[in-house]
Design a protein around this motif. Structure first.
Motif, PDB file in Angstrom:
ATOM      1  N   LEU A  39     -43.660  25.060   3.866  1.00 18.18           N
ATOM      2  CA  LEU A  39     -42.716  23.968   4.061  1.00 18.18           C
ATOM      3  C   LEU A  39     -42.035  24.033   5.426  1.00 18.18           C
TER       4      LEU A  39
ATOM      5  N   PRO B  77     -47.430  12.136   3.685  1.00 16.48           N
ATOM      6  CA  PRO B  77     -47.411  13.512   3.155  1.00 16.48           C
ATOM      7  C   PRO B  77     -47.756  14.487   4.265  1.00 16.48           C
ATOM      8  N   LEU B  78     -47.418  15.762   4.063  1.00 16.63           N
ATOM      9  CA  LEU B  78     -47.673  16.751   5.107  1.00 16.63           C
ATOM     10  C   LEU B  78     -49.152  16.863   5.455  1.00 16.63           C
TER      11      LEU B  78
ATOM     12  N   VAL C  47     -42.336  20.600  -3.533  1.00 19.78           N
ATOM     13  CA  VAL C  47     -41.117  21.416  -3.468  1.00 19.78           C
ATOM     14  C   VAL C  47     -40.848  22.108  -4.799  1.00 19.78           C
TER      15      VAL C  47
ATOM     16  N   TRP D  38     -43.839  14.788  -2.469  1.00 16.32           N
ATOM     17  CA  TRP D  38     -42.855  15.735  -1.942  1.00 16.32           C
ATOM     18  C   TRP D  38     -42.181  16.501  -3.084  1.00 16.32           C
TER      19      TRP D  38
ATOM     20  N   LEU E 239     -42.595  21.160   8.108  1.00 19.53           N
ATOM     21  CA  LEU E 239     -41.467  20.336   8.551  1.00 19.53           C
ATOM     22  C   LEU E 239     -41.283  20.396  10.062  1.00 19.53           C
TER      23      LEU E 239
ATOM     24  N   LEU F 230     -41.574  11.144   7.537  1.00 21.88           N
ATOM     25  CA  LEU F 230     -41.453  11.888   6.285  1.00 21.88           C
ATOM     26  C   LEU F 230     -41.327  10.976   5.072  1.00 21.88           C
TER      27      LEU F 230
ATOM     28  N   ALA G 200     -42.768  10.118  -1.998  1.00 23.99           N
ATOM     29  CA  ALA G 200     -41.639  10.916  -2.514  1.00 23.99           C
ATOM     30  C   ALA G 200     -42.067  11.749  -3.712  1.00 23.99           C
TER      31      ALA G 200
END
Length: 218
Positions: free
Chosen positions: A29, A48-49, A193, A189, A33, A44, A186
């Protein structure tokens, strides 16, 4: 007087493996980020990453994903060695899915890489990336459910409930996010997390299950 210095190498290795379960999430993460905040066009709220694997500098997120996946695999092996066999196998599947996802980058998304506008066509690589992601998140949720059962058998009902709730959130977050496309980022995410938070706490709990490597300190 000579002290007892007998050392349990197997216990030391298991504890070390579980330590990677603590490190994997924060590593993934934080690196992700940093890249997200420094890559032009990345949003963001929309991406998505995994989208960071695309464009110039994409190799950095690819490396981040692959290394984090290896850490998760090691943590999964540690969990199986610490008696939570089913959860450990499922965590290992998630780690392998992360590594596989790193091999196959996703398709471009609206707005990223810079200059990408509107919908894009699906590629084999993009489909495989999504498929491995789906397998991984389902396995992650299953791991949380299985650990919930393990905790219940150990009389830890509160922790078991939290583990099952985490599993449900991971599953719903991913499925909902995938179904909604860019609008559901979202959910992805949340799944990421909550999943890594669960892995950290689960690794800490199972670490305590492993005897101290120095036999005299048990």
């Amino acid at each position: 007087m000579e002290q007892d210095t007998e050392f349990d190498t197997a216990a030391a290795v298991t504890r070390s493996m579980l330590g990677w379960g603590v490190v994997a999430g924060p590593f993934y993460l934080v690196v992700g980020l940093v890249l997200a905040l420094t890559r032009e066009g990345f949003d963001l709220a929309r991406h998505p990453l995994s989208a960071l694997m695309l464009g110039d500098g994409g190799w950095m997120q690819t490396t981040n994903l692959a290394l984090s996946g290896v850490m998760v695999c090691v943590a999964g092996v540690g969990m199986t060695r610490a008696t939570a066999r089913g959860a450990g196998i499922a965590v290992g599947i998630y780690g392998l899915a992360m590594v596989a996802s790193a091999i196959f980058p996703p398709d471009p998304m609206p707005g990223f890489p810079p200059g990408q506008d509107g919908a894009t066509t699906l590629s084999v690589s993009g489909v495989l990336h999504f498929a491995f992601g789906g397998i991984g998140f389902i396995a992650f949720a299953v791991a949380a459910f299985l650990l919930g059962g393990w905790l219940t058998r150990h009389g830890e009902r509160d922790r078991a409930l939290w583990s099952r709730i985490a599993g449900a959130v991971i599953l719903v977050g991913f499925v909902g996010g995938a179904a909604l496309g860019p609008a559901g980022v979202a959910g992805i995410w949340v799944a990421v997390v909550v999943g890594f938070t669960w892995l950290l706490l689960a690794s800490v709990r199972l670490y305590r299950e492993v005897p101290h490597p120095v036999v005299a300190r048990r």
